[in-house]
Write a protein that holds these residues in place. Sequence first.
Motif, mmCIF file in Angstrom:
data_model
loop_
_atom_site.group_PDB
_atom_site.id
_atom_site.type_symbol
_atom_site.label_atom_id
_atom_site.label_comp_id
_atom_site.label_asym_id
_atom_site.label_seq_id
_atom_site.Cartn_x
_atom_site.Cartn_y
_atom_site.Cartn_z
ATOM 1 N N ARG A 23 0.803 -1.177 0.047
ATOM 2 C CA ARG A 23 -0.023 -0.176 -0.106
ATOM 3 C C ARG A 23 0.991 1.304 0.049
ATOM 4 N NH1 ARG A 23 -3.747 2.785 -2.111
ATOM 5 N NH2 ARG A 23 -4.877 4.209 -0.499
ATOM 6 N N PHE A 24 1.991 1.221 0.938
ATOM 7 C CA PHE A 24 2.916 2.184 0.705
ATOM 8 C C PHE A 24 3.247 2.593 -0.779
ATOM 9 C CE2 PHE A 24 4.459 1.924 5.393
ATOM 10 C CZ PHE A 24 4.518 3.303 5.517
ATOM 11 N N PHE A 25 3.675 1.417 -1.586
ATOM 12 C CA PHE A 25 4.080 1.695 -3.042
ATOM 13 C C PHE A 25 2.877 2.327 -3.727
ATOM 14 C CE2 PHE A 25 7.523 -0.575 -1.534
ATOM 15 C CZ PHE A 25 8.657 -0.859 -2.466
ATOM 16 N N GLU A 26 1.779 1.931 -3.418
ATOM 17 C CA GLU A 26 0.536 2.578 -4.042
ATOM 18 C C GLU A 26 0.367 3.719 -3.816
ATOM 19 O OE1 GLU A 26 -2.803 -0.044 -2.954
ATOM 20 O OE2 GLU A 26 -1.913 -1.853 -4.067
ATOM 21 N N LEU A 27 0.409 4.304 -2.784
ATOM 22 C CA LEU A 27 0.490 5.601 -2.202
ATOM 23 C C LEU A 27 1.556 6.606 -2.808
ATOM 24 C CD1 LEU A 27 -0.616 5.379 1.468
ATOM 25 C CD2 LEU A 27 -2.246 6.080 -0.498
ATOM 26 N N LEU A 28 2.765 6.028 -3.033
ATOM 27 C CA LEU A 28 3.859 6.778 -3.472
ATOM 28 C C LEU A 28 3.645 6.930 -4.794
ATOM 29 C CD1 LEU A 28 6.687 5.279 -1.324
ATOM 30 C CD2 LEU A 28 6.174 7.780 -1.315
ATOM 31 N N ASN A 29 3.206 5.952 -5.624
ATOM 32 C CA ASN A 29 2.883 6.027 -6.947
ATOM 33 C C ASN A 29 2.023 6.773 -7.415
ATOM 34 O OD1 ASN A 29 4.864 4.250 -8.304
ATOM 35 N ND2 ASN A 29 3.793 2.344 -7.587
ATOM 36 N N GLN A 30 0.632 7.066 -6.301
ATOM 37 C CA GLN A 30 -0.278 7.938 -6.734
ATOM 38 C C GLN A 30 0.207 9.558 -6.570
ATOM 39 O OE1 GLN A 30 -3.331 7.515 -3.754
ATOM 40 N NE2 GLN A 30 -4.269 5.469 -4.953
ATOM 41 N N MET A 31 1.143 9.750 -5.855
ATOM 42 C CA MET A 31 1.793 10.868 -5.525
ATOM 43 C C MET A 31 2.588 11.475 -6.712
ATOM 44 S SD MET A 31 3.906 12.526 -2.484
ATOM 45 C CE MET A 31 3.073 11.658 -1.289
ATOM 46 N N GLN A 38 -0.039 18.093 -15.619
ATOM 47 C CA GLN A 38 0.072 19.224 -15.910
ATOM 48 C C GLN A 38 -1.080 20.167 -15.051
ATOM 49 O OE1 GLN A 38 2.250 20.644 -17.941
ATOM 50 N NE2 GLN A 38 3.202 18.777 -17.968
ATOM 51 N N ASP A 39 -2.213 19.568 -14.828
ATOM 52 C CA ASP A 39 -3.357 20.196 -13.890
ATOM 53 C C ASP A 39 -3.017 20.153 -12.462
ATOM 54 O OD1 ASP A 39 -3.841 17.568 -13.668
ATOM 55 O OD2 ASP A 39 -5.865 17.545 -14.358
ATOM 56 N N ARG A 40 -1.953 19.615 -11.970
ATOM 57 C CA ARG A 40 -1.708 19.532 -10.442
ATOM 58 C C ARG A 40 -2.011 20.831 -9.756
ATOM 59 N NH1 ARG A 40 2.795 18.616 -13.176
ATOM 60 N NH2 ARG A 40 4.367 20.429 -12.703
ATOM 61 N N THR A 41 -2.274 20.762 -8.464
ATOM 62 C CA THR A 41 -2.617 21.740 -7.623
ATOM 63 C C THR A 41 -1.768 21.517 -6.286
ATOM 64 O OG1 THR A 41 -4.441 20.931 -6.258
ATOM 65 C CG2 THR A 41 -4.813 22.341 -8.342
ATOM 66 N N PRO A 42 -1.178 22.765 -5.819
ATOM 67 C CA PRO A 42 -0.516 22.536 -4.416
ATOM 68 C C PRO A 42 -1.228 21.969 -3.371
ATOM 69 C CG PRO A 42 -0.022 24.721 -5.326
ATOM 70 C CD PRO A 42 -1.293 24.147 -6.272
ATOM 71 N N GLU A 43 -2.684 22.289 -3.444
ATOM 72 C CA GLU A 43 -3.556 21.573 -2.479
ATOM 73 C C GLU A 43 -3.576 20.066 -2.343
ATOM 74 O OE1 GLU A 43 -4.298 25.725 -3.159
ATOM 75 O OE2 GLU A 43 -4.764 23.998 -4.614
ATOM 76 N N GLN A 44 -3.654 19.483 -3.703
ATOM 77 C CA GLN A 44 -3.934 17.987 -3.945
ATOM 78 C C GLN A 44 -2.635 17.493 -3.824
ATOM 79 O OE1 GLN A 44 -6.607 16.342 -4.485
ATOM 80 N NE2 GLN A 44 -5.524 14.520 -4.415
ATOM 81 N N ILE A 45 -1.483 18.246 -3.925
ATOM 82 C CA ILE A 45 -0.084 17.421 -3.737
ATOM 83 C C ILE A 45 -0.068 17.304 -2.094
ATOM 84 C CG2 ILE A 45 2.397 17.920 -3.733
ATOM 85 C CD1 ILE A 45 1.889 18.990 -6.509
ATOM 86 N N ASP A 46 -0.267 18.369 -1.652
ATOM 87 C CA ASP A 46 -0.302 18.396 -0.042
ATOM 88 C C ASP A 46 -1.138 17.154 0.411
ATOM 89 O OD1 ASP A 46 0.568 19.558 2.451
ATOM 90 O OD2 ASP A 46 -1.230 20.123 2.669
ATOM 91 N N HIS A 96 8.746 20.834 1.094
ATOM 92 C CA HIS A 96 8.536 20.725 -0.444
ATOM 93 C C HIS A 96 7.129 20.454 -0.762
ATOM 94 C CE1 HIS A 96 12.694 20.204 -1.489
ATOM 95 N NE2 HIS A 96 12.875 19.187 -0.276
ATOM 96 N N PHE A 97 6.130 20.253 0.242
ATOM 97 C CA PHE A 97 4.767 20.082 -0.195
ATOM 98 C C PHE A 97 3.628 21.119 0.103
ATOM 99 C CE2 PHE A 97 6.833 15.970 -0.111
ATOM 100 C CZ PHE A 97 6.158 15.118 -1.185
ATOM 101 N N GLN A 98 4.184 22.053 0.700
ATOM 102 C CA GLN A 98 3.220 23.003 0.886
ATOM 103 C C GLN A 98 3.462 24.390 -0.119
ATOM 104 O OE1 GLN A 98 3.693 23.830 5.268
ATOM 105 N NE2 GLN A 98 2.067 22.401 5.607
ATOM 106 N N GLU A 99 2.269 24.399 -0.682
ATOM 107 C CA GLU A 99 2.410 25.712 -1.656
ATOM 108 C C GLU A 99 3.331 25.478 -2.718
ATOM 109 O OE1 GLU A 99 -0.124 28.110 -1.238
ATOM 110 O OE2 GLU A 99 -0.646 27.079 0.581
ATOM 111 N N VAL A 100 3.582 24.241 -3.120
ATOM 112 C CA VAL A 100 4.400 24.006 -4.422
ATOM 113 C C VAL A 100 3.357 23.451 -5.417
ATOM 114 C CG1 VAL A 100 6.248 23.687 -3.179
ATOM 115 C CG2 VAL A 100 5.098 21.820 -3.531
ATOM 116 N N LYS A 101 3.809 23.774 -6.468
ATOM 117 C CA LYS A 101 2.978 23.080 -7.814
ATOM 118 C C LYS A 101 3.673 21.744 -8.202
ATOM 119 C CE LYS A 101 0.535 24.266 -11.781
ATOM 120 N NZ LYS A 101 -0.804 24.731 -11.650
#
Length: 134
Positions: A23-31, A38-46, A96-101
């Motif tokens: 499951r760790f691998f799955e979550l890392l792959n999703q991220m 191209q349509d990623r958002t900082p909120e979704q990355i966080d 790295h994960f807050q307010e970054v695109k």
Amino acid sequence: MGFYTWSDKFNVHFEEMDRQHQRFFELLNQMYEYNERQDRTPEQIDQLFKDLFDYAMVHFSKEEQLFEQIGFPEKAQHKAQHQYFQKLLLELRREHFQEVKTVPLSVFHFMRDWLLSHILEADQHYGEYIRKVQ
């Protein structure tokens, strides 16, 4: 195929923990895959990182409960590794994960390398211990 590929050599031969590691691998792959969009958002990355962090805390807790149940002699050292990774994840989130695109590839390499090293070394110890005491 994702950035993180599961292999049976990562198995500790304790079904619940092997499923959680997968499951760790799955979550890392999703991220990672979301980070490539191209349509990623900082909120979704966080949010994806928060999901990964929350899952890590649940997994670490379950492993540590297992150590108590089986009387694993290396439980203190293993728990210290969990605490170290938890601290690193919090630092990564702050840096790295807050307010970054986008997340630098080096961060994904680090998380993959730590997880693989931990599973292939520290987690294999408790897998061997379980097989020995059963």
